[in-house]
Scaffold this motif. Structure first.
Motif, PDB file in Angstrom:
ATOM      1  N   VAL A 139       5.501  -6.457  -6.489  1.00  0.00           N
ATOM      2  CA  VAL A 139       6.288  -7.494  -5.812  1.00  0.00           C
ATOM      3  C   VAL A 139       5.754  -7.725  -4.400  1.00  0.00           C
ATOM      4  N   PHE A 140       5.481  -6.648  -3.680  1.00  0.00           N
ATOM      5  CA  PHE A 140       4.940  -6.798  -2.321  1.00  0.00           C
ATOM      6  C   PHE A 140       3.553  -7.438  -2.349  1.00  0.00           C
ATOM      7  N   ASP A 141       2.694  -6.954  -3.259  1.00  0.00           N
ATOM      8  CA  ASP A 141       1.358  -7.539  -3.369  1.00  0.00           C
ATOM      9  C   ASP A 141       1.434  -9.020  -3.740  1.00  0.00           C
ATOM     10  N   SER A 142       2.258  -9.340  -4.727  1.00  0.00           N
ATOM     11  CA  SER A 142       2.385 -10.737  -5.165  1.00  0.00           C
ATOM     12  C   SER A 142       2.913 -11.613  -4.038  1.00  0.00           C
ATOM     13  N   ARG A 198       0.831  -1.200   0.000  1.00  0.00           N
ATOM     14  CA  ARG A 198       0.000   0.000   0.000  1.00  0.00           C
ATOM     15  C   ARG A 198       0.874   1.262   0.000  1.00  0.00           C
ATOM     16  N   ILE A 199       1.898   1.292   0.809  1.00  0.00           N
ATOM     17  CA  ILE A 199       2.745   2.486   0.911  1.00  0.00           C
ATOM     18  C   ILE A 199       3.403   2.808  -0.425  1.00  0.00           C
ATOM     19  N   THR A 200       3.938   1.784  -1.092  1.00  0.00           N
ATOM     20  CA  THR A 200       4.692   2.020  -2.322  1.00  0.00           C
ATOM     21  C   THR A 200       3.806   2.524  -3.460  1.00  0.00           C
ATOM     22  N   VAL A 201       2.511   2.292  -3.374  1.00  0.00           N
ATOM     23  CA  VAL A 201       1.586   2.831  -4.383  1.00  0.00           C
ATOM     24  C   VAL A 201       1.629   4.357  -4.401  1.00  0.00           C
ATOM     25  N   TYR A 202       1.903   4.969  -3.243  1.00  0.00           N
ATOM     26  CA  TYR A 202       1.824   6.420  -3.123  1.00  0.00           C
ATOM     27  C   TYR A 202       3.169   7.119  -3.337  1.00  0.00           C
ATOM     28  N   LEU A 203       4.225   6.360  -3.508  1.00  0.00           N
ATOM     29  CA  LEU A 203       5.547   6.964  -3.692  1.00  0.00           C
ATOM     30  C   LEU A 203       5.746   7.331  -5.162  1.00  0.00           C
ATOM     31  N   PRO A 204       5.889   8.618  -5.475  1.00  0.00           N
ATOM     32  CA  PRO A 204       6.012   9.058  -6.880  1.00  0.00           C
ATOM     33  C   PRO A 204       7.432   8.874  -7.411  1.00  0.00           C
ATOM     34  N   LEU A 205       7.947   7.666  -7.279  1.00  0.00           N
ATOM     35  CA  LEU A 205       9.305   7.352  -7.717  1.00  0.00           C
ATOM     36  C   LEU A 205       9.252   6.327  -8.843  1.00  0.00           C
ATOM     37  N   ASN A 206      10.284   6.314  -9.659  1.00  0.00           N
ATOM     38  CA  ASN A 206      10.352   5.339 -10.742  1.00  0.00           C
ATOM     39  C   ASN A 206      10.358   3.919 -10.191  1.00  0.00           C
ATOM     40  N   GLN A 207       9.733   3.025 -10.931  1.00  0.00           N
ATOM     41  CA  GLN A 207       9.703   1.590 -10.631  1.00  0.00           C
ATOM     42  C   GLN A 207       8.835   1.222  -9.429  1.00  0.00           C
ATOM     43  N   MET A 208       8.106   2.193  -8.859  1.00  0.00           N
ATOM     44  CA  MET A 208       7.263   1.865  -7.712  1.00  0.00           C
ATOM     45  C   MET A 208       6.109   0.938  -8.098  1.00  0.00           C
ATOM     46  N   VAL A 209       5.703   0.956  -9.366  1.00  0.00           N
ATOM     47  CA  VAL A 209       4.682   0.018  -9.826  1.00  0.00           C
ATOM     48  C   VAL A 209       5.169  -1.410  -9.648  1.00  0.00           C
ATOM     49  N   ILE A 210       6.430  -1.635 -10.033  1.00  0.00           N
ATOM     50  CA  ILE A 210       7.005  -2.977  -9.901  1.00  0.00           C
ATOM     51  C   ILE A 210       7.192  -3.339  -8.441  1.00  0.00           C
ATOM     52  N   LEU A 251      -2.249  -6.068 -14.543  1.00  0.00           N
ATOM     53  CA  LEU A 251      -2.464  -4.626 -14.438  1.00  0.00           C
ATOM     54  C   LEU A 251      -1.127  -3.884 -14.410  1.00  0.00           C
ATOM     55  N   THR A 252      -0.155  -4.427 -13.684  1.00  0.00           N
ATOM     56  CA  THR A 252       1.169  -3.809 -13.607  1.00  0.00           C
ATOM     57  C   THR A 252       1.826  -3.779 -14.977  1.00  0.00           C
ATOM     58  N   MET A 253       1.757  -4.890 -15.692  1.00  0.00           N
ATOM     59  CA  MET A 253       2.358  -4.950 -17.026  1.00  0.00           C
ATOM     60  C   MET A 253       1.689  -3.955 -17.978  1.00  0.00           C
ATOM     61  N   ALA A 254       0.376  -3.787 -17.842  1.00  0.00           N
ATOM     62  CA  ALA A 254      -0.336  -2.828 -18.690  1.00  0.00           C
ATOM     63  C   ALA A 254       0.056  -1.392 -18.346  1.00  0.00           C
ATOM     64  N   LEU A 255       0.198  -1.103 -17.049  1.00  0.00           N
ATOM     65  CA  LEU A 255       0.623   0.226 -16.625  1.00  0.00           C
ATOM     66  C   LEU A 255       2.002   0.566 -17.168  1.00  0.00           C
ATOM     67  N   LEU A 256       2.853  -0.456 -17.283  1.00  0.00           N
ATOM     68  CA  LEU A 256       4.214  -0.259 -17.791  1.00  0.00           C
ATOM     69  C   LEU A 256       4.270  -0.301 -19.314  1.00  0.00           C
ATOM     70  N   GLY A 257       3.123  -0.567 -19.950  1.00  0.00           N
ATOM     71  CA  GLY A 257       3.094  -0.628 -21.402  1.00  0.00           C
ATOM     72  C   GLY A 257       3.671  -1.896 -21.990  1.00  0.00           C
ATOM     73  N   LYS A 258       3.792  -2.944 -21.175  1.00  0.00           N
ATOM     74  CA  LYS A 258       4.377  -4.202 -21.641  1.00  0.00           C
ATOM     75  C   LYS A 258       3.366  -5.085 -22.360  1.00  0.00           C
ATOM     76  N   ILE A 259       2.078  -4.866 -22.099  1.00  0.00           N
ATOM     77  CA  ILE A 259       1.028  -5.600 -22.804  1.00  0.00           C
ATOM     78  C   ILE A 259       0.002  -4.593 -23.300  1.00  0.00           C
TER      79      ILE A 259
END
Length: 376
Positions: free
Chosen positions: A107-110, A91-103, A149-157
């Motif tokens: 990772v934490f959710d998975s 949950r915390i990392t969702v709010y951090l406006p830093l690169n790669q926070m989606v990944i 959803l993560t892959m779509a956000l990153l434009g991978k799919i």
């Protein structure tokens, strides 16, 4: 207090999920939080409602229920604390406006869902309880939709982000179809002293059809197939409700809240599947009927009931909790109207406030129960 709170998974996760959903629903509206570059606006809102709020309650319920299914000790203590930490970090990392926070968040959710599925799977295998092995598998599929959803956000799919969020919602629907088709007729039978109308066949239809809808949408298969599956799900669940129905249900809030939410789930899935196949304008309507009138309502109903039962209390609902149930239904009605007035601030705000107050009422009555000792 640590030993009490972390004795069963429902205690920390019902509490954390309720606190979190109040915060994020008010952040959405009235405060109009727009997310960040990692999780922009609608996708933040959908992600956290599905994988943050609903996912926490699902895990809390399943890890508690599996000990009853297997007559084995529940996941408790530091393993349970580890799960909570993974969920909080996600949950915390969702709010951090830093690169790669989606990944990082993924990772934490998975890890949270994988470890939860492992604990469930281990208990089932040790107890030789093969009948419930679909439960951890479904939890893994649910986690997989978060990866999509993560892959779509990153434009991978290339799969639509909106479609993936519907897939995530359908993952929750599958759990409700499976668990609800078992516990609703059981709770009805023991409360009204009548025969249990559980049906394994109808339960499997309620469980499998949303999963097939998830797969069909994931692979961009024929929209008409999604509609046929949605219609099958709706007819099946309406038939189940007819089989379970008894007018005396209306005298028991802990029963009617489950039946009403199951009804809205059938309606919502049908509208969603129709929208996906024929007219996308109805997609927000179907989505929010499922999300609020079905998922949020049955979550409150199940949390209210299981928290009483698992702490040795009488199955008597605090009187004001009926208001909480009605506030969720009111929230759903207002949000359904808002589906035809996109972006209407006041409708969205009224819906969100009604929703938040419902969970504040829940916490007022159930916080002492969730953190206090059991009575048996």
């Amino acid at each position: 207090m640590f030993k009490t709170i972390f004795s069963y998974a429902f205690r920390p996760f019902y509490l954390a999920a309720s606190l979190y959903v109040i915060a994020i629903i008010l952040l959405w509206y009235p405060f109009g939080y727009e997310g960040n570059q990692n999780y922009p606006s609608l996708f933040w809102h959908g992600h956290e409602m599905i994988y943050g709020f609903a996912g926490a309650v699902i895990v809390g319920f399943l890890l508690t229920a599996v000990s009853n299914w297997t007559n084995r000790p529940p996941t408790s203590g530091f393993p349970l604390l580890l799960l909570l930490i993974l969920w909080v970090f996600a949950r915390i990392t969702v709010y951090l406006p830093l690169n790669q926070m989606v990944i990082v968040s993924m990772v934490f959710d998975s890890s949270f869902y994988l470890l939860s599925a492992f604990f469930i799977f281990r208990s089932l295998i040790q107890a030789k309880n093969r009948a419930n092995l679909l439960v951890p598998i479904a939890l893994l599929l649910f986690a997989g939709s978060n990866v999509l959803l993560t892959m779509a956000l990153l434009g991978k799919i290339t799969l639509s982000l909106l479609s993936i969020m519907q897939i995530g919602i359908l993952g929750v629907v599958a759990f409700i179809g499976l668990i609800g088709s078992r516990v609703i007729p059981f709770f009805t039978s023991i409360t009204l002293q009548k025969q249990n109308q559980f049906s394994k066949r109808y339960t499997m239809i309620a469980f499998i059809t949303p999963l097939l809808m998830m797969l069909a949408m994931s692979f961009n298969l024929y929209p008409l197939l999604v509609f046929c599956l949605g219609a099958t799900f709706a007819i099946n669940n309406l038939w189940q409700l007819y089989r379970w129905f008894d007018l005396n249900i209306l005298a028991h809030p802990l029963l009617w809240v489950l039946h009403v939410s199951f009804l809205f789930m059938a309606i919502g899935v049908f509208i969603m599947s129709y929208a996906y196949a024929f007219n996308l304008l109805y997609l927000p309507l179907g989505t929010h009927i499922i999300a609020i009138a079905s998922i949020a309502l049955i979550i409150q109903g199940m949390m209210s009931r299981t928290a009483l039962g698992h702490t040795g209390r009488q199955m008597v609902l605090p009187k004001k909790m009926r208001i909480a149930f009605l506030l969720i239904i009111i929230s759903a009605i207002i949000r359904a109207i808002a589906s035809f007035y996109p972006g209407d601030y006041w409708l969205l705000t009224m819906s969100s406030i009604s929703f938040a107050i419902a969970f504040m009422i829940f916490l007022f009555y159930y916080l002492p129960i969730l953190i206090g000792p059991s009575r048996s």
